[in-house]
Motif scaffolding. Structure first.
Motif, mmCIF file in Angstrom:
data_model
loop_
_atom_site.group_PDB
_atom_site.id
_atom_site.type_symbol
_atom_site.label_atom_id
_atom_site.label_comp_id
_atom_site.label_asym_id
_atom_site.label_seq_id
_atom_site.Cartn_x
_atom_site.Cartn_y
_atom_site.Cartn_z
ATOM 1 N N ASN A 20 24.039 -20.300 -21.110
ATOM 2 C CA ASN A 20 24.835 -20.674 -21.791
ATOM 3 C C ASN A 20 24.951 -21.720 -22.908
ATOM 4 O OD1 ASN A 20 27.693 -21.228 -22.853
ATOM 5 N ND2 ASN A 20 28.551 -20.722 -20.823
ATOM 6 N N GLN B 32 27.824 -28.521 -17.758
ATOM 7 C CA GLN B 32 27.285 -27.479 -18.795
ATOM 8 C C GLN B 32 25.601 -27.046 -18.654
ATOM 9 O OE1 GLN B 32 30.163 -29.499 -21.628
ATOM 10 N NE2 GLN B 32 27.911 -29.410 -22.089
ATOM 11 N N THR C 173 27.134 -23.060 -25.234
ATOM 12 C CA THR C 173 28.614 -22.739 -26.107
ATOM 13 C C THR C 173 29.167 -24.255 -26.666
ATOM 14 O OG1 THR C 173 29.958 -21.241 -24.237
ATOM 15 C CG2 THR C 173 31.253 -23.102 -25.358
ATOM 16 N N TYR C 174 28.382 -25.100 -26.530
ATOM 17 C CA TYR C 174 28.515 -26.488 -27.101
ATOM 18 C C TYR C 174 27.277 -26.846 -27.548
ATOM 19 C CZ TYR C 174 32.887 -25.830 -24.072
ATOM 20 O OH TYR C 174 33.703 -25.717 -23.759
#
Length: 304
Positions: free
Chosen positions: A298, A289, A300-301
């Motif tokens: 990114n 990540q 996303t989390y």
């Protein structure tokens, strides 16, 4: 220089560290490791030039965030992230993430390890009870709850769930019965597996009034957070000799449970994610990540 720091008072397994290091270095970043530190000053020193950080249950508070002048992202290797000061991260333009789902199977298996031990009287030679045909409720149908449901169905249990953030259709698709209210869940199920996060709304929400709805022979299994349990659970155990409480989080008032021997069990430390597989999965996910965020943006989390 882009430096990725793994800062863990409770270390990852060596296999996890080796894989994290490989991922970080293959991305062209520098890898740094701080393990088993006993003083906060060691963490404050280590983060000074870190661009990214991976932690486990380590306290990433405002002091840590302010000391990390170059920090862009911190990832908690695990589902819960209440050890991250999200306000401080946001104020200092630091992205905070968790790694949901990586520990889920380990936690779900522990739920049943503890539950079976309780209903079989810790294997003390006396007659216990079976789980087949019994009703289990899942309070919060996220990654862990889904695994709990799969195991429960495999054991022949009737499975119910309450989660206002998951559609009834999604729950039904897994062969689980969705319930409309939390009160209905506790009134229906002899066993309840608890998976809610610790938020201002949920802290101390699992209280006497709610738990007293549970049928005779009730067992509450908590692999979530100790903060969600109200201290009046002790009064409930005094008033109901049929009620049992098992958890992988040692409560602050653990001594108050002494009179209820045989009806409670607490692991000495948080054990849900303590498997070799979960240890590696969460660490590797955190590293991936970080690389994905630093190279591709990114988020996303992201949790802040």
């Amino acid at each position: 220089m882009t430096k990725v720091l793994v800062a863990t008072e409770k270390p990852f397994a060596k296999a996890a560290v080796d894989q994290i290091k490989t991922i970080v270095e293959n991305a062209g970043f520098d890898f740094a490791l701080l393990e088993k530190y006993n003083d906060k000053s060691a963490l404050l020193e280590a983060v000074k030039d870190a661009t990214a950080m991976i932690v486990r249950s380590d306290d990433v508070n405002a002091d840590v965030v302010r000391a990390a002048k170059n920090l862009k992202i911190v990832v908690r290797a695990g589902a819960g992230y209440d050890n991250l000061d999200l306000d401080a991260c946001t104020a200092n333009n630091v992205v905070a993430m968790n790694t949901p789902g990586q520990n889920s199977n380990a936690v779900a298996e522990l739920v049943f390890g503890m539950l079976i031990s309780m209903v079989r009287n810790a294997y003390n030679g006396t007659a216990g009870t079976e789980l087949r045909g019994k009703k289990i409720g899942i309070h919060a149908y996220g990654n862990v709850g889904i695994y709990v449901a799969k195991i429960a169905k495999g054991m022949g249990m009737e499975v119910y769930a309450f989660d206002p953030f998951v559609s009834a259709d999604k729950i039904k698709a897994d062969g689980v019965t969705p319930l409309d209210t939390v009160e209905e869940l506790y009134s229906t199920c002899q066993y309840v597996s608890l998976h809610i996060p610790a938020t201002e709304k949920t802290k101390e929400s699992i209280n006497y009034a709610l738990l007293n709805r549970m049928p005779k022979g009730a067992v509450l299994i908590n692999t979530a957070r100790k903060e969600v349990i109200h201290a009046d659970i002790v009064k409930l155990m005094k008033d109901r000799s049929d009620f049992a409480y098992i958890s992988d989080i040692m409560p602050d008032n653990k001594d108050d449970f002494a009179p209820f021997e045989g009806r409670y069990f607490f692991t000495p430390k948080k054990m849900g994610a303590q498997t070799a597989e979960a240890n590696i999965n969460a660490g590797v996910a955190a590293a991936n990540q970080i690389v994905d965020y630093l190279k591709n943006g990114n988020t996303t989390y992201k949790v802040n």
